[in-house]
Scaffold this motif. Structure first.
Motif, PDB file in Angstrom:
ATOM      1  N   ARG A 198       0.844  -1.199   0.000  1.00  0.00           N
ATOM      2  CA  ARG A 198       0.000   0.000   0.000  1.00  0.00           C
ATOM      3  C   ARG A 198       0.879   1.248   0.000  1.00  0.00           C
ATOM      4  NH1 ARG A 198      -4.540   0.534   3.995  1.00  0.00           N
ATOM      5  NH2 ARG A 198      -5.270   1.899   2.310  1.00  0.00           N
ATOM      6  N   ASP A 199       1.521   1.452  -1.141  1.00  0.00           N
ATOM      7  CA  ASP A 199       2.437   2.576  -1.300  1.00  0.00           C
ATOM      8  C   ASP A 199       2.199   3.234  -2.646  1.00  0.00           C
ATOM      9  OD1 ASP A 199       4.499   2.431   1.039  1.00  0.00           O
ATOM     10  OD2 ASP A 199       4.300   0.368   0.348  1.00  0.00           O
ATOM     11  N   GLY A 200       2.450   4.544  -2.710  1.00  0.00           N
ATOM     12  CA  GLY A 200       2.252   5.271  -3.952  1.00  0.00           C
ATOM     13  C   GLY A 200       3.274   4.946  -5.017  1.00  0.00           C
ATOM     14  N   THR A 201       4.481   4.567  -4.626  1.00  0.00           N
ATOM     15  CA  THR A 201       5.527   4.183  -5.568  1.00  0.00           C
ATOM     16  C   THR A 201       6.200   2.910  -5.075  1.00  0.00           C
ATOM     17  OG1 THR A 201       6.004   6.463  -6.248  1.00  0.00           O
ATOM     18  CG2 THR A 201       7.748   4.846  -6.590  1.00  0.00           C
ATOM     19  N   VAL A 202       6.387   1.961  -5.966  1.00  0.00           N
ATOM     20  CA  VAL A 202       7.139   0.740  -5.650  1.00  0.00           C
ATOM     21  C   VAL A 202       8.172   0.533  -6.757  1.00  0.00           C
ATOM     22  CG1 VAL A 202       7.068  -1.739  -5.222  1.00  0.00           C
ATOM     23  CG2 VAL A 202       5.140  -0.298  -4.499  1.00  0.00           C
ATOM     24  N   TRP A 203       9.428   0.476  -6.354  1.00  0.00           N
ATOM     25  CA  TRP A 203      10.507   0.208  -7.307  1.00  0.00           C
ATOM     26  C   TRP A 203      10.850  -1.283  -7.286  1.00  0.00           C
ATOM     27  CZ3 TRP A 203      11.157   4.402  -3.782  1.00  0.00           C
ATOM     28  CH2 TRP A 203      11.070   5.677  -4.363  1.00  0.00           C
ATOM     29  N   ILE A 204      11.233  -1.806  -8.433  1.00  0.00           N
ATOM     30  CA  ILE A 204      11.668  -3.198  -8.553  1.00  0.00           C
ATOM     31  C   ILE A 204      13.178  -3.196  -8.771  1.00  0.00           C
ATOM     32  CG2 ILE A 204      11.401  -5.397  -9.761  1.00  0.00           C
ATOM     33  CD1 ILE A 204       8.835  -4.359  -8.370  1.00  0.00           C
ATOM     34  N   ASN A 205      13.897  -3.820  -7.843  1.00  0.00           N
ATOM     35  CA  ASN A 205      15.368  -3.911  -7.911  1.00  0.00           C
ATOM     36  C   ASN A 205      16.019  -2.531  -8.061  1.00  0.00           C
ATOM     37  OD1 ASN A 205      15.375  -6.746  -7.675  1.00  0.00           O
ATOM     38  ND2 ASN A 205      14.910  -6.938  -9.854  1.00  0.00           N
ATOM     39  N   ASP A 206      15.452  -1.564  -7.370  1.00  0.00           N
ATOM     40  CA  ASP A 206      15.992  -0.214  -7.374  1.00  0.00           C
ATOM     41  C   ASP A 206      15.304   0.558  -6.251  1.00  0.00           C
ATOM     42  OD1 ASP A 206      17.525   1.942  -8.173  1.00  0.00           O
ATOM     43  OD2 ASP A 206      17.088   1.628 -10.309  1.00  0.00           O
ATOM     44  N   HIS A 207      15.793   1.761  -5.986  1.00  0.00           N
ATOM     45  CA  HIS A 207      15.166   2.591  -4.958  1.00  0.00           C
ATOM     46  C   HIS A 207      15.513   4.051  -5.229  1.00  0.00           C
ATOM     47  CE1 HIS A 207      13.049   2.454  -1.018  1.00  0.00           C
ATOM     48  NE2 HIS A 207      13.591   3.667  -0.898  1.00  0.00           N
ATOM     49  N   ASN A 208      14.556   4.934  -4.960  1.00  0.00           N
ATOM     50  CA  ASN A 208      14.729   6.385  -5.117  1.00  0.00           C
ATOM     51  C   ASN A 208      14.882   6.826  -6.565  1.00  0.00           C
ATOM     52  OD1 ASN A 208      14.416   7.417  -2.524  1.00  0.00           O
ATOM     53  ND2 ASN A 208      16.547   7.042  -1.971  1.00  0.00           N
ATOM     54  N   ARG A 209      14.258   6.106  -7.513  1.00  0.00           N
ATOM     55  CA  ARG A 209      14.250   6.566  -8.907  1.00  0.00           C
ATOM     56  C   ARG A 209      13.012   7.423  -9.104  1.00  0.00           C
ATOM     57  NH1 ARG A 209      16.920   3.675 -12.737  1.00  0.00           N
ATOM     58  NH2 ARG A 209      16.460   5.459 -14.064  1.00  0.00           N
ATOM     59  N   LEU A 210      13.209   8.726  -9.277  1.00  0.00           N
ATOM     60  CA  LEU A 210      12.102   9.671  -9.428  1.00  0.00           C
ATOM     61  C   LEU A 210      12.248  10.394 -10.759  1.00  0.00           C
ATOM     62  CD1 LEU A 210      12.209  11.082  -5.790  1.00  0.00           C
ATOM     63  CD2 LEU A 210      10.562   9.442  -6.709  1.00  0.00           C
ATOM     64  N   PHE A 211      11.132  10.602 -11.443  1.00  0.00           N
ATOM     65  CA  PHE A 211      11.155  11.200 -12.771  1.00  0.00           C
ATOM     66  C   PHE A 211      10.111  12.307 -12.853  1.00  0.00           C
ATOM     67  CE2 PHE A 211      11.942   6.620 -13.128  1.00  0.00           C
ATOM     68  CZ  PHE A 211      13.239   6.616 -13.636  1.00  0.00           C
ATOM     69  N   ALA A 212      10.404  13.332 -13.650  1.00  0.00           N
ATOM     70  CA  ALA A 212       9.418  14.385 -13.887  1.00  0.00           C
ATOM     71  C   ALA A 212       8.137  13.809 -14.484  1.00  0.00           C
ATOM     72  CB  ALA A 212      10.001  15.444 -14.824  1.00  0.00           C
ATOM     73  N   GLU A 213       8.273  12.770 -15.302  1.00  0.00           N
ATOM     74  CA  GLU A 213       7.126  12.229 -16.034  1.00  0.00           C
ATOM     75  C   GLU A 213       6.263  11.283 -15.216  1.00  0.00           C
ATOM     76  OE1 GLU A 213      10.614  12.955 -18.826  1.00  0.00           O
ATOM     77  OE2 GLU A 213      10.305  12.025 -16.869  1.00  0.00           O
ATOM     78  N   ALA A 214       6.745  10.817 -14.059  1.00  0.00           N
ATOM     79  CA  ALA A 214       6.048   9.777 -13.296  1.00  0.00           C
ATOM     80  C   ALA A 214       5.517  10.337 -11.980  1.00  0.00           C
ATOM     81  CB  ALA A 214       6.985   8.592 -13.024  1.00  0.00           C
ATOM     82  N   GLU A 215       4.218  10.230 -11.796  1.00  0.00           N
ATOM     83  CA  GLU A 215       3.582  10.782 -10.604  1.00  0.00           C
ATOM     84  C   GLU A 215       4.124  10.147  -9.326  1.00  0.00           C
ATOM     85  OE1 GLU A 215       0.830  11.595 -13.970  1.00  0.00           O
ATOM     86  OE2 GLU A 215       2.049   9.879 -13.344  1.00  0.00           O
ATOM     87  N   THR A 216       4.248  10.964  -8.281  1.00  0.00           N
ATOM     88  CA  THR A 216       4.618  10.459  -6.965  1.00  0.00           C
ATOM     89  C   THR A 216       3.667  11.031  -5.933  1.00  0.00           C
ATOM     90  OG1 THR A 216       6.185  12.269  -6.590  1.00  0.00           O
ATOM     91  CG2 THR A 216       7.065  10.246  -7.525  1.00  0.00           C
ATOM     92  N   GLY A 217       3.477  10.296  -4.872  1.00  0.00           N
ATOM     93  CA  GLY A 217       2.593  10.698  -3.787  1.00  0.00           C
ATOM     94  C   GLY A 217       2.297   9.485  -2.943  1.00  0.00           C
TER      95      GLY A 217
END
Length: 483
Positions: free
Chosen positions: A424-443
């Protein structure tokens, strides 16, 4: 680059800089900034309100795009001095500061592209009735920016607000007033109407509270702690503002038995200590399959201990100073309390001066309800926990009031997606962490906030949908069928 910072209200730079901003790595004064009050806040709101209500700013998408593109260009021309100022004022490493500035510039350009495509839609719900849905600017947006990533977190609210046609008042954290003012100064251009963007500086929350309470402010975009976010929600209730809130997190990294622990431990260590652990999506809890627990203990201790703590401006530093000495002392006190209660202390952090430095701490604990497994500790502090089954891993990861981000580490693609869907998280990375992009919503889910920033959906935080219905009728001679 000019260091002293003033307010910017109705297109005029004003106020006497009297408050000192210091470098947390050595305590040296970098410059001074204005101390705002409620009168300044009222003037900024009035300017933003007038520009929104009495100019074509909200309807002129081409002008807004031009302003954003020019802002990106001005930032790019000053990227190195801005990155150095960011490092000196915030304490983060120069590599992270340069990366943040590049990300901020990229995001400004992204929203410049979207400014001319704020699309609505048209339907004919019944014969001869035309319903047009327009996505309109919500009005005046107050943007309250935190100190941990002040460049990119300014842009990810201000850029979509301007792209959507809002006017804005920016209120940065006191600790990073100088870098915010320097970035806003790059917006001072003839194409931007006076009052479309305003800047309020303060040490405290008097001006910010006025923005939250004002009936002439339509949107509050806040990034910060869950505690402050709740206070903003209560204060904004009277005027029923739109709220965009990205709040706290307690990110879990779920490491399964098929993972290469030796390879990923250094990546987890860096994910946990980004901005000295002062990032809401930083890796806080490492949940590892019991079969890999011994190896993870050894490798993670080795990886964390190998990170060099030092002044952020030194390219050799991996971890810079915390934002100020008071924050470092508060984090250290909390960490020491956690060490007293944890099952095992695998690595104990230490502070060093004269700067606000703190090295990483790693504890292992079997009870996920412990305060240090639940509370967001905003510093280089990590917990290690174990699990046996997928079900147990997900239950432990979801056992929190937060829901901002997580990561899953496995070579089994079906498992990765299965676990990601269950978290129950707004972002889940697979085999990575803290990858943030202008194009991808976060919250976040739950107490990690409301709304989304980055991506196309960030525009929703700064727009309203208006339904315009016209009974146009049908041509004479056309039979309207009955139901």
């Amino acid at each position: 680059m000019e260091r002293d910072a003033m307010n910017w209200i109705a297109g005029e730079w004003a106020g006497k800089p009297v408050l000192a901003s210091s470098d947390p790595s050595n305590g040296e004064t970098l410059g001074r900034f204005v101390s705002s009050n409620t009168q300044d806040a009222d003037a900024a709101v009035s300017a933003a309100r007038h520009t929104f209500d009495h100019t074509t700013w909200a309807q002129d998408a081409r002008r807004r795009q031009d302003v954003l593109l020019r802002w990106a260009q001005a930032l790019e021309l000053s990227v190195e001095p801005l990155a150095e100022l960011l490092t000196h004022e915030n304490g983060k490493t120069i590599g992270q500061a340069r990366g943040e500035m590049r990300a901020a510039i990229s995001e400004v350009r992204y929203y410049a592209g979207l400014a001319r495509h704020i699309a609505g839609h048209v339907i004919e719900p019944e014969p001869g009735t035309i319903s047009t849905m327009l996505r309109e600017a919500a009005g005046v947006a107050a943007i309250i920016v935190p100190w941990n990533a002040p460049a990119v977190l300014l842009v990810r609210s201000l850029a979509p607000a301007l792209a959507a046609g809002c006017t804005a008042i920016v209120k940065p954290a006191a600790q990073t007033s100088l870098i915010t003012a320097a970035m806003i100064r790059c917006l001072d251009q003839p194409a931007l109407p006076a009052g479309a963007v305003n800047l309020l500086l303060e040490n405290g929350a008097e001006a910010a509270a006025r923005l939250v309470e004002s009936a002439d402010v339509d949107v509050i975009s806040f990034t910060g702690s869950t505690e402050v976010g709740k206070r903003i929600m209560r204060a904004a209730a009277d005027s029923m503002k739109r709220l965009s809130l990205e709040l706290g997190g307690k990110s879990c990294c779920l490491v399964f038995e098929d993972s290469d622990v030796k390879a990923i431990a250094p990546r987890l260590a860096r994910a946990a200590t980004i901005i000295s652990g002062q990032q809401c999506t930083a890796a806080r809890r490492i949940l590892v399959h019991v079969s890999k627990a011994d190896q993870m203990r050894d490798e993670l201790v080795k990886a964390l201990a190998s990170l060099k703590v030092g002044p952020g401006i030194d390219p050799a530093s991996d971890i810079g100073a915390l934002i100020d000495a008071a924050s470092r002392d508060a984090v250290q006190t909390t960490v020491e309390r956690a060490c007293d209660l944890a099952d095992r202390v695998l690595l104990r952090g230490t502070s060093s001066g004269p700067g606000a430095f703190l090295s990483p701490t790693l504890v292992e604990h079997g009870e996920p309800h412990a305060f240090f497994c639940q509370d967001e500790i905003f510093g280089p502090f990590v917990t290690l926990e174990t699990f046996v089954t997928e079900k147990e891993a997900v239950e432990k990861a979801n056992n929190t009031v937060f829901g901002l981000s997580a990561s899953v580490w496995t070579h089994d693609s079906a498992r990765a997606f299965r676990i990601a869907r269950a978290l129950r998280d707004g972002t889940v990375w697979i085999n990575d962490h803290n990858r943030l992009f202008a194009e991808a919503e976060t919250g976040g889910y739950r107490q990690s906030g409301l709304g989304r920033l980055h991506g196309y959906d960030a525009l929703a935080d700064f727009t309203e949908i208006k339904h315009i219905c016209v009974g146009a009728g049908v041509l004479e001679g056309i039979e309207v069928l009955g139901s």
